[in-house]
Design a protein around this motif. Structure first.
Motif, mmCIF file in Angstrom:
data_model
loop_
_atom_site.group_PDB
_atom_site.id
_atom_site.type_symbol
_atom_site.label_atom_id
_atom_site.label_comp_id
_atom_site.label_asym_id
_atom_site.label_seq_id
_atom_site.Cartn_x
_atom_site.Cartn_y
_atom_site.Cartn_z
ATOM 1 N N CYS A 46 0.825 -1.206 0.000
ATOM 2 C CA CYS A 46 0.000 0.000 0.000
ATOM 3 C C CYS A 46 0.857 1.254 0.000
ATOM 4 O O CYS A 46 2.062 1.206 0.222
ATOM 5 N N ASP A 47 0.220 2.389 -0.283
ATOM 6 C CA ASP A 47 0.933 3.657 -0.412
ATOM 7 C C ASP A 47 1.098 4.363 0.923
ATOM 8 O O ASP A 47 2.003 5.164 1.103
ATOM 9 N N ALA A 48 0.195 4.102 1.832
ATOM 10 C CA ALA A 48 0.299 4.701 3.165
ATOM 11 C C ALA A 48 -0.441 3.824 4.154
ATOM 12 O O ALA A 48 -1.389 3.127 3.796
ATOM 13 N N ILE A 49 0.024 3.869 5.400
ATOM 14 C CA ILE A 49 -0.545 3.009 6.437
ATOM 15 C C ILE A 49 -1.270 3.867 7.472
ATOM 16 O O ILE A 49 -0.676 4.757 8.072
ATOM 17 N N ASN A 50 -2.562 3.603 7.671
ATOM 18 C CA ASN A 50 -3.311 4.324 8.700
ATOM 19 C C ASN A 50 -2.956 3.774 10.075
ATOM 20 O O ASN A 50 -3.082 2.576 10.313
#
Lengths: 311, 166
Positions: A46-50
């Motif tokens: 993924c592009d960013a991790i919440n």
């Protein structure tokens, strides 16, 4: 490209690529390795991790703590800022701290109520609501001042996000409420779990009619159902989640030992469906304590590879 | 152990009939606004202390009965379909949270209709303030809690926002 931050998510979205974000489940632990173990699987897909902020009002390692660890190791976290637990002074202070640690993306949320969590005796704060919070974050970034008007010597450079739930009443207000969020400063939106496709299509149609898809990037929230029992729990007990009857039947008539695979298959199908909907700029994958499965889903949905040029 | 949900928002039932006639209420609002704007300065000249007490008390009684007013001191009833947003357990001022139940009830109090679902429906029946529900409401000034929103409106206190707001 006109960029407001160093956020990788912003670069992906503004370059027109289909974005993927995923949720990291904060551990009930003081061990950094527990964060890294989960992040390692997600970061490849993924592009960013919440980094969740006590999701469901259950106490876990804070979003701030997770983000500190993640930025240190070179991951791209999204700081979730909820209004439930902190007042305006704490929130603004945290935002400065996060920016200083290298957090580039924030997500402003109201937060699930304390009554659903592990400590329902807690005091609710809700000093801001999510829309006020959005405007405060944007003002800090663009004008370099705190809410009080005091100047910041260095502005925090954030890509600012918000959430929306197209599946909760009042349905006809939801797109207009999204407009209010865009007006307050939201640049991307992560939605609640999409299971009810007709409702989501209707919502997106209205969003596009209002021209909001040009103002905010919308990431559809998706996730696998673990079992029929799990689906029932989510529908009845998790605030704001709605699963239509046809999906429930599909899960129910699947043999117990195959329900997890079926839930995963449904999730992949939903991702493929939302990709076809005009105005959807990405997906946000949520799978509580099932990081391994997230990677598999993203791969099977044909969303790999995710590496982009770092410039 | 399960904790019984919020008590404070249930204090007074308010008048459901009245709240379901928002068009009548918005006219009442316009008239009373004019009336108070005329009489309050006179009251203040006679005795500022009594004038203030009278305002707070009458607001507590009248708006308390009609709207279950929580005395936030910065009333926005006319932009929320004449439904008090401070009755929302999360104190939201800009619309519903994502936790509204499928039947339109509150996430926190399952038996209570969501304040914002009601506010939306009622606001759409208004004529003068029908679009005010889209207004971006600033953060609540918590220091005005317990004061008279009528007096604050006339003094302009309820519209003052912090310097760094927008």
């Amino acid at each position: 490209m006109d960029l407001v931050s160093n956020s990788r998510l912003e670069r992906v979205l503004k370059s027109g690529r289909f974005a993927v974000t995923a949720e990291l489940d904060a551990p009930d632990s003081a061990n950094p390795d527990d964060v890294y173990k989960n992040a390692l699987v997600l970061s490849e897909v993924c592009d960013a991790i919440n980094a969740t902020d006590a999701a469901g009002a259950n106490c876990h390692m804070s979003s701030m703590g997770c983000c500190a660890l993640l930025t240190r190791a070179g991951y791209e976290p999204i700081l979730q800022v909820g209004c439930r637990d902190r007042n305006r002074i704490a929130i603004q202070g945290d935002l400065l701290g996060a920016a200083a640690m290298g957090v580039n993306t924030v997500l402003c949320i109201t937060g699930d109520d304390v009554s659903n969590g592990d400590q329902p005796e807690a005091k609710r704060v809700f000093d801001f609501d999510s829309i006020q919070l959005l405007q405060v974050v944007r003002t800090m970034r663009d004008k370099g001042v705190l809410l009080s008007g005091r100047k910041l010597s260095t502005k925090p450079r954030f890509f600012i996000g918000a959430v929306e739930n197209p599946f909760a009443p009042p349905y006809d207000w939801r797109p207009l409420r999204l407009a209010k969020k865009a007006q307050a400063g939201a640049e991307f939106i992560q939605t609640q779990y999409c299971f009810d496709m007709p409702r989501f299509k209707q919502f997106m149609q209205r969003v596009c009619d209002l021209g909001l898809d040009k103002r905010v990037y919308i990431l559809a929230g998706v996730g696998p159902l673990r079992s029929f029992k799990g689906a029932e729990f989510m529908r009845d007990r998790v605030p704001g989640v709605w699963i239509p009857d046809d999906l429930m039947h599909r899960m129910e008539k699947t043999p117990k030992n195959k329900q997890t695979t079926e839930g995963k298959q449904i999730c992949i199908e939903i991702i493929q469906q939302v990709r076809e909907i005009a105005g959807v700029a990405g997906v946000h994958v949520m799978a509580y304590r099932q990081e391994e499965m997230v990677a598999d889903i993203i791969q099977k949905a044909g969303l790999l590879p995710r590496k982009i040029n770092q410039n | 152990m399960s904790i019984s949900p919020l008590k404070e928002a249930r204090r007074a039932p308010g008048s459901e009939w009245l709240k379901n006639h928002p068009r009548f209420l918005e006219q009442t609002y316009l008239i009373s606004k004019r009336f108070i704007a005329k009489t309050y300065p006179w009251m203040q000249k006679l005795s500022p202390r009594i004038a203030n007490k009278l305002m707070v008390r009458s607001e507590e009684v009248l708006k308390g009965w009609a709207f279950n007013c929580q005395m936030c001191g910065q009333c926005i009833l006319h932009s929320t379909g004449m439904t008090c947003p401070m009755n929302c357990p999360k104190n939201l001022r800009n619309g519903p949270c994502g936790g509204v139940r499928h039947n339109g009830n509150c996430e926190v109090m399952p038996d209570m209709p969501c304040v914002w679902v009601q506010a939306w429906e009622r606001s759409q029946h208004m004529t003068v303030y029908v679009n005010d529900i889209q207004t971006l409401q600033p953060p609540v000034n918590r220091s005005l809690q317990g004061t008279s929103s009528w007096a604050n409106m006339l003094d302009g206190k309820d519209m003052q926002t912090p310097k760094g707001w927008g």
